[in-house]
Design a protein around this motif. Structure first.
Motif, PDB file in Angstrom:
ATOM      1  N   UNK A  10       0.818  -1.225   0.000  1.00 36.67           N
ATOM      2  CA  UNK A  10       0.000   0.000   0.000  1.00 36.67           C
ATOM      3  C   UNK A  10       0.849   1.271   0.000  1.00 36.67           C
ATOM      4  N   UNK A  11       1.834   1.289  -0.874  1.00 32.82           N
ATOM      5  CA  UNK A  11       2.780   2.409  -0.927  1.00 32.82           C
ATOM      6  C   UNK A  11       2.147   3.632  -1.591  1.00 32.82           C
ATOM      7  N   UNK A  23      -1.196   3.820  -3.378  1.00 36.26           N
ATOM      8  CA  UNK A  23      -1.639   2.481  -2.980  1.00 36.26           C
ATOM      9  C   UNK A  23      -1.053   1.372  -3.863  1.00 36.26           C
ATOM     10  N   UNK A  24       0.265   1.400  -4.035  1.00 33.33           N
ATOM     11  CA  UNK A  24       0.945   0.386  -4.842  1.00 33.33           C
ATOM     12  C   UNK A  24       1.387  -0.771  -3.946  1.00 33.33           C
ATOM     13  N   UNK A  25       1.104  -1.982  -4.399  1.00 34.15           N
ATOM     14  CA  UNK A  25       1.555  -3.178  -3.686  1.00 34.15           C
ATOM     15  C   UNK A  25       2.123  -4.171  -4.691  1.00 34.15           C
ATOM     16  N   UNK A  55      14.005   8.160  -0.317  1.00 31.77           N
ATOM     17  CA  UNK A  55      12.845   9.015  -0.069  1.00 31.77           C
ATOM     18  C   UNK A  55      11.921   8.344   0.942  1.00 31.77           C
ATOM     19  N   UNK A  56      11.381   9.123   1.852  1.00 32.60           N
ATOM     20  CA  UNK A  56      10.445   8.603   2.855  1.00 32.60           C
ATOM     21  C   UNK A  56       9.029   8.709   2.312  1.00 32.60           C
ATOM     22  N   UNK A  57       8.315   7.593   2.259  1.00 37.66           N
ATOM     23  CA  UNK A  57       6.965   7.556   1.724  1.00 37.66           C
ATOM     24  C   UNK A  57       5.953   8.249   2.634  1.00 37.66           C
ATOM     25  N   UNK A  58       4.833   8.679   2.061  1.00 35.03           N
ATOM     26  CA  UNK A  58       3.747   9.274   2.852  1.00 35.03           C
ATOM     27  C   UNK A  58       2.971   8.194   3.595  1.00 35.03           C
ATOM     28  N   UNK A  59       2.756   7.059   2.914  1.00 33.75           N
ATOM     29  CA  UNK A  59       2.012   5.954   3.514  1.00 33.75           C
ATOM     30  C   UNK A  59       2.585   4.632   3.008  1.00 33.75           C
ATOM     31  N   UNK A  60       2.262   3.556   3.722  1.00 33.72           N
ATOM     32  CA  UNK A  60       2.650   2.226   3.281  1.00 33.72           C
ATOM     33  C   UNK A  60       3.973   1.764   3.866  1.00 33.72           C
TER      34      UNK A  60
END
Length: 307
Positions: A10-11, A23-25, A55-60
């Motif tokens: 859920x990136x 929302x990449x998985x 880079x630091x992701x927002x979510x996931x």
């Protein structure tokens, strides 16, 4: 149950108000070469920068050999090698000096640094350039040095961003061979705009468009994503386009190549070849050659990117 080498869950990442990826998985279960495709601005670079720890992701979450990259970044990054599109080379150092510095940055034990440097010099076929300044190397050999820094710490997972970009045909073949050798021991994620490159080396393909995953599957599944619908024919008694359209059931369009060669496009290819043969016999078109055509990689890419 054995965990995947790499697992992305859920990136999502947002720059200001716009989502670059959403929302990449996906999973990379084992060693091999995995292609990452997408149009310019699709989210490929953002995805690679996140899973490489740049880079630091927002979510996931990203897991490398079961290690959460966000929670244990140093431990996870020990398993990751990364070659950006523009290799991070120090042009005024020799190849050996640069790789020695990379080995220290990767926290390789001081007693093992020389062995690690010698190993990647040999692996990337640049031992004879160890004392040469990097600025005096050709583009192909600079790329080899970039790959060497990405694998010097023996990572389980290597990310290569456009590794053949700007190289001549011979250099491309050499880098392809090197990538295949590297993938014998680890998983390689290869990002490229060159569909021929994907076809030549990749076992599995991921494709991102507008920040979302639009394809994940084996390379042969990508090739066959679109059902073929064209037939190439050579008719020595050349009929007109109107005659072809009128007398062959299901024929939608005719492309003339000049002389006796035609490409026939059908709504459905099933039994189209048989219908062409029957019409040729009936109207004495003297059929010399006929073959069903596969869709090109460009056709598949265009369909998936909806362009």
């Amino acid at each position: 149950m054995k965990d995947s080498l790499v697992r992305v869950e859920n990136l999502s990442h947002r720059y200001s108000i716009q989502w670059a990826v959403k929302d990449i998985s996906f999973e990379i279960p084992e060693k091999g070469i995995y292609g990452l495709l997408g149009s310019n601005g699709a989210g490929k670079s953002t995805t690679m920068n996140i899973i490489s720890g740049v880079l630091k992701q927002s979510k996931g979450d990203v897991f490398v050999k079961g290690i959460n990259l966000s929670k244990k970044p140093i431990e996870a990054k020990k398993q990751i090698g990364f070659l950006p599109q523009n290799p991070p080379l120090y042009l005024d150092t020799t190849v050996e000096e640069y790789l020695t510095n990379c080995a220290h940055l990767r926290k390789i034990d001081s007693k093992q640094v020389k062995e690690a440097v010698d190993h990647v010099l040999e692996k990337c076929a640049i031992s004879h350039f160890r004392k040469r300044l990097i600025k005096n190397l050709s583009g192909g050999y600079r790329q080899r040095v970039g790959i060497a820094q990405a694998i010097i710490h023996e990572p389980a997972f290597v990310i290569l961003d456009e590794p053949t970009n700007g190289l001549d045909p011979n250099q491309i073949l050499e880098i392809r061979k090197l990538v295949k050798e590297i993938a014998e021991d680890r998983a390689v994620l290869l990002s490229t705009h060159m569909l021929t490159e994907v076809h030549a080396v990749c076992d599995h393909i991921f494709m991102i468009e507008h920040g979302k995953m639009v394809f994940s599957g084996k390379a042969e599944d990508f090739d066959n994503y679109l059902a073929p619908n064209t037939v190439f024919v050579r008719l020595l008694e050349m009929p007109t386009v109107e005659e072809l359209l009128k007398n062959i059931e299901g024929l939608e369009n005719v492309e003339e190549f000049g002389g006796p060669n035609y490409r026939l496009k059908f709504s459905v290819l099933n039994q189209a070849v048989e219908r062409v043969v029957q019409a040729s016999v009936k109207y004495d078109w003297r059929l010399e050659e006929i073959r069903a055509e596969k869709n090109s990689l460009n056709d598949v890419f265009a369909a998936l990117s909806k362009k």
